[in-house]
Design a protein around this motif. Structure first.
Motif, short mmCIF file in Angstrom:
data_model
loop_
_atom_site.label_atom_id
_atom_site.label_comp_id
_atom_site.label_asym_id
_atom_site.label_seq_id
_atom_site.Cartn_x
_atom_site.Cartn_y
_atom_site.Cartn_z
N PRO A 386 0.81 -1.23 0.00
CA PRO A 386 0.00 0.00 0.00
C PRO A 386 0.84 1.27 0.00
N LEU A 387 2.00 1.24 0.66
CA LEU A 387 2.86 2.44 0.67
C LEU A 387 3.31 2.77 -0.75
N VAL A 409 -2.61 9.52 3.91
CA VAL A 409 -2.53 8.05 3.98
C VAL A 409 -1.07 7.61 3.91
N ILE A 410 -0.30 8.22 3.01
CA ILE A 410 1.11 7.86 2.85
C ILE A 410 1.89 8.15 4.13
N LYS A 411 1.59 9.28 4.77
CA LYS A 411 2.30 9.63 6.00
C LYS A 411 2.09 8.56 7.07
N ALA A 412 0.85 8.11 7.22
CA ALA A 412 0.57 7.06 8.22
C ALA A 412 1.26 5.74 7.84
N LEU A 413 1.24 5.41 6.55
CA LEU A 413 1.89 4.17 6.10
C LEU A 413 3.40 4.23 6.27
N GLU A 414 4.00 5.38 6.02
CA GLU A 414 5.44 5.53 6.18
C GLU A 414 5.85 5.30 7.64
N GLU A 415 5.04 5.82 8.55
CA GLU A 415 5.34 5.61 9.97
C GLU A 415 5.25 4.13 10.33
N ALA A 416 4.20 3.46 9.82
CA ALA A 416 4.05 2.02 10.10
C ALA A 416 5.17 1.22 9.45
N PHE A 417 5.58 1.63 8.26
CA PHE A 417 6.66 0.95 7.53
C PHE A 417 7.98 1.05 8.29
N GLU A 418 8.29 2.24 8.79
CA GLU A 418 9.55 2.43 9.51
C GLU A 418 9.56 1.68 10.84
N SER A 421 9.00 -4.42 12.28
CA SER A 421 10.23 -5.18 12.54
C SER A 421 10.84 -5.76 11.27
N CYS A 422 10.01 -6.11 10.29
CA CYS A 422 10.53 -6.67 9.04
C CYS A 422 11.36 -5.63 8.29
N THR A 423 10.90 -4.40 8.32
CA THR A 423 11.65 -3.35 7.64
C THR A 423 13.04 -3.20 8.25
N ARG A 424 13.11 -3.27 9.56
CA ARG A 424 14.39 -3.06 10.25
C ARG A 424 15.35 -4.22 10.05
#
Length: 530
Positions: A386-387, A409-418, A421-424
């Motif tokens: 979705p991001l 929407v993108i701002k909220a998704l970016e925060e969830a993405f960062e 744990s998988c992203t990290r």
């Protein structure tokens, strides 16, 4: 070496020896005396301006070729400026003494240029087929009517024109024969086809290519707008016109010293009544735009409001609900409910909604070989995809309100993405690869053929500018679109379609042109005395 190049070499040779007698120059250059004399006269005729000597040098000649060819390329081929206008432009630059600038001379250069463009791009296309990475086509098909009818077949994901050909008819057999031949050339299949509801185009997808025929959301919205927008906005314009006329009459009454208070009161009442009639139609026009926007915003793999995942059933229910709301809106404002138009639109909801499940099925088929754990699947489907999808939609949309909503929407998704744990856990290079994968799938969601409509508009304008053209020019425009139409990131449709880079088309063709026409020798008018 051509005549123009030889002339420059001879001029430079004569200049190197400075001012000498014709006999001496002939001996030093190895030319005959008559040839030296003729070239000296030509030099005198051409050396009329401060910059003239520069055009006789090797650097000047090279730059002059670039100037002429670039002008013909950008303004002649790509913008439809005629040879007569370009001839006048070169004359204003005082180049007519150094290079052939007549309309006929420029047309001859254009013909050479067109031939080189077609030969070069045809070779590049073969290289792309042999060494590129061609993905399944997400196609859009349509006809456009110029001096001749043309069939247009575009890959929506990359913008590459697979076919843009003149045809005598637009039957299924003609479409399939032409389009299938091109697909065989590329060795590629069609994932799905977006088009209007012309029977030949629907059959082309379902029978010819064996894929889904997706109704075009662009045409669906256009059908509704064509049926009702004029009625709504004409009433608003009429109400505003009546309000303006009432204000003007009141202003005249107030300036008239002989007008009594009753007339002024009636005028004020009329202004108030007209203002009251404007307000409902202003609200109606805004509500109508919102209904059309809601239809568009419903057709996404995620809900527009909160980015929750959707299925085809969810989308179709939203579209059906919005159409009922439109019908209620029309009835409440006393507008004619055109049942035939609404039925035509409603019949397309199932086809448009089918794109959602098809897209999700493609994503999951791509992920299946990886045997991902539920946590990683959740990250890919609910965070990463979705991001990248909404970032792609933000790039595409021009609607100011929708852009603002998507940005939130993108701002909220970016925060969830960062935070995820998988992203990290992913190394930068691997994370970049995942983003590229998700971006490819985001671009593969194509619900409208507006890119083809834009192409048709460009062709129509070019046809109008040229007032009719030979068939050869259409193929040149196709080649220019594919190999020289650059996006904001500098890529061309060809580089995106074949997933490989190509040299700059202009520079490649320019390198093959080392000769321009000689300036025309004009006869001097002879005065006859009587």
């Amino acid at each position: 070496m051509g005549l123009w190049a030889k002339s420059v070499v001879i001029f430079n040779s004569i200049r190197e020896h400075g001012k000498q007698s014709i006999r001496s120059l002939a001996e030093r250059t190895g030319l005959s005396k008559s040839s030296v004399h003729r070239h000296l006269q030509a030099m005198d005729r051409r050396d009329r301006y401060p910059e003239s000597s520069f055009w006789e040098t090797e650097a000047g000649r090279t730059w002059l070729i670039r100037l002429v060819v670039a002008t013909l390329f950008v303004f002649g081929l790509k913008r439809g400026v005629g040879a007569e206008t370009l001839s006048a432009f070169f004359s204003r630059l005082r180049l007519d003494g150094h290079v052939g600038c007549s309309p006929s001379a420029l047309r001859s250069v254009m013909h050479t240029f067109e031939r080189l463009i077609l030969e070069t791009t045809a070779a590049w296309e073969q290289e792309g087929i042999a060494h590129g990475e061609v993905r399944p086509v997400i196609g859009a098909v349509d006809e456009t009517f110029l001096q001749r009818m043309m069939l247009v077949f575009m890959d929506l994901t990359t913008g590459y024109l697979l076919m843009e050909e003149i045809a005598a008819d637009r039957s299924y057999d003609t479409w399939f024969e032409r389009a299938n031949a091109r697909l065989k050339t590329f060795g590629v299949e069609v994932s799905y086809l977006v088009s209007d509801r012309a029977k030949a185009l629907v059959k082309l997808a379902r029978t010819g290519f064996g894929c889904l025929s997706i109704p075009d959301l662009f045409h669906l919205g256009h059908d509704l707008a064509k049926a009702y927008s004029l009625s709504i906005f004409s009433r608003l314009r009429q109400a505003k016109r009546e309000l303006e006329q009432a204000k003007q009459r009141l202003e005249k009454l107030q300036k008239n010293t002989q007008a009594d208070s009753t007339q002024i009161t009636e005028g004020e009442a009329r202004v108030a009544a007209c203002a009251a009639s404007v307000h409902p139609w202003q609200e109606a026009s805004g509500a109508w735009r919102q209904h059309l926007s809601n239809l568009s915003c419903s057709v996404h793999p995620w809900r527009f409001s909160d980015s929750m995942r959707q299925s085809s059933k969810d989308v179709e229910e939203q579209l059906q609900g919005e159409l009922k709301a439109i019908e209620t809106f029309l009835e409440s404002h006393g507008l004619p409910v055109k049942k035939e138009t609404l039925r035509k639109v409603q019949k397309q909801f199932g086809g448009i909604s089918a794109l959602i499940d098809l897209w999700w099925r493609t994503v999951r088929q791509d992920l299946a070989p990886l045997a991902m754990t539920p946590r990683w699947s959740q990250w890919a489907e609910e965070v990463l995809l979705p991001l990248m999808y909404w970032q792609e939609q933000l790039r595409r949309t021009r609607h100011r309100v929708q852009k603002a909503q998507i940005a939130l929407v993108i701002k909220a998704l970016e925060e969830a993405f960062e935070r995820h744990s998988c992203t990290r856990q992913l190394q930068p290079e691997l994370l970049a690869n995942w983003k590229a994968w998700a971006a490819d799938h985001a671009k593969a969601f194509q619900r409208a053929s507006s890119a083809v409509e834009g192409r048709n508009g460009y062709l129509s304008q070019m046809q109008h500018n040229h007032r009719g053209l030979p068939a050869r020019r259409y193929a040149v425009w196709t080649a220019l679109h594919n190999f020289d139409g650059r996006a904001a990131d500098g890529t061309t449709p060809a580089s995106r379609f074949f997933r490989r880079s190509f040299p700059d088309l202009f520079e490649s063709v320019l390198s093959q042109i080392d000769e321009l026409p000689m300036p025309r020798k004009r006869r001097q008018a002879i005065a006859v005395s009587h």
